[in-house]
Design an enzyme around this catalytic site. Structure first.
Site, mmCIF file in Angstrom:
data_model
loop_
_atom_site.group_PDB
_atom_site.id
_atom_site.type_symbol
_atom_site.label_atom_id
_atom_site.label_comp_id
_atom_site.label_asym_id
_atom_site.label_seq_id
_atom_site.Cartn_x
_atom_site.Cartn_y
_atom_site.Cartn_z
ATOM 1 N N CYS A 1 21.491 8.794 4.737
ATOM 2 C CA CYS A 1 22.849 8.278 4.525
ATOM 3 C C CYS A 1 23.037 7.083 5.444
ATOM 4 O O CYS A 1 22.050 6.538 5.955
ATOM 5 C CB CYS A 1 23.910 9.362 4.752
ATOM 6 S SG CYS A 1 23.964 10.009 6.437
ATOM 7 N N SER B 1 23.758 13.241 5.649
ATOM 8 C CA SER B 1 22.330 13.600 5.639
ATOM 9 C C SER B 1 21.986 14.727 6.633
ATOM 10 O O SER B 1 21.137 15.559 6.312
ATOM 11 C CB SER B 1 21.424 12.372 5.806
ATOM 12 O OG SER B 1 21.622 11.714 7.021
HETATM 13 P P1 4NP Z 1 27.304 9.345 7.113
HETATM 14 O O1 4NP Z 1 28.828 8.977 7.464
HETATM 15 O O2 4NP Z 1 26.687 8.087 6.545
HETATM 16 O O3 4NP Z 1 27.464 10.415 6.104
HETATM 17 O O4 4NP Z 1 26.658 9.789 8.393
HETATM 18 C C1 4NP Z 1 29.187 7.831 8.166
HETATM 19 C C2 4NP Z 1 29.019 7.787 9.535
HETATM 20 C C3 4NP Z 1 29.403 6.666 10.236
HETATM 21 C C4 4NP Z 1 29.941 5.584 9.554
HETATM 22 C C5 4NP Z 1 30.088 5.630 8.182
HETATM 23 C C6 4NP Z 1 29.693 6.760 7.476
HETATM 24 N N1 4NP Z 1 30.347 4.435 10.262
HETATM 25 O O5 4NP Z 1 30.916 3.530 9.633
HETATM 26 O O6 4NP Z 1 30.110 4.343 11.480
#
Ligand code: 4NP
Length: 158
Positions: free
Chosen positions: A7, A14
């Site tokens: 992810c 993930s």
């Molecule tokens: P993930 O969620 O991709 O499911 O781990 C996110 C975690 C952090 C961020 C975006 C989505 N971010 O923008 O920092």
């Protein structure tokens, strides 16, 4: 065989997918044949534990993902993994940008395609949401991974 879930942050979707898959693999007695890992693309979260809401929703379902630490996807993952499941369109683009050849590309697919083949549906990103969104994402992952495990079980030698 080794399965990788990817992810963006490697702190929400993930690591949840990894935790759910590991638990189902263990229950199926397949830990010797199926290895599971996860990775992301956002350097900001490198080395971080799972988002507290992801850890909490996992805990609500009897899973402990607190030992996970976020890491970045690398080209080497194409060499060590057999199947690479991404969560959304951006992850798909990011992973394919690292692919060196068609063999690498062939390992990559949307996780939701194991449920709805060819639809390229994303797993919703709960990061900007609340616990209800994390619960929803957990349920979607849980169903997808049931499908994935039964597909893999059929492909394993007797
Ligand atoms: P993930 O969620 O991709 O499911 O781990 C996110 C975690 C952090 C961020 C975006 C989505 N971010 O923008 O920092």
């Amino acid at each position: 065989m080794k399965i990788l879930f990817v992810c963006l942050g490697n702190i929400c979707r993930s690591p949840l997918a990894e935790g759910i898959m590991k638990s189902k693999v263990e229950k199926a007695g397949l830990t010797a044949s199926i290895k599971v890992d996860s990775a992301g693309f956002e350097p900001f979260h490198r080395g971080d534990p799972p988002d507290y809401r992801a850890a909490r929703v996992a805990g609500n379902h009897g899973l402990d993902i607190s030992n996970h630490r976020a890491r970045l996807f690398t080209t080497n993952d194409f060499d060590t993994c057999d199947l690479i499941f991404i969560m959304d369109h951006n992850n798909y683009r990011d992973v394919l940008l690292e692919a060196r050849n068609h063999e690498d590309e062939a390992k990559v697919d949307y996780l939701m395609n194991v449920v709805n083949p060819g639809k390229n549906q994303p797993v919703p990103d709960p990061w900007y949401g609340n616990m209800k969104n994390f619960e929803e994402t957990f349920k979607i992952l849980d169903v997808a991974i049931d499908h994935l495990l039964s597909r893999i079980e059929k492909s394993l030698p007797e």
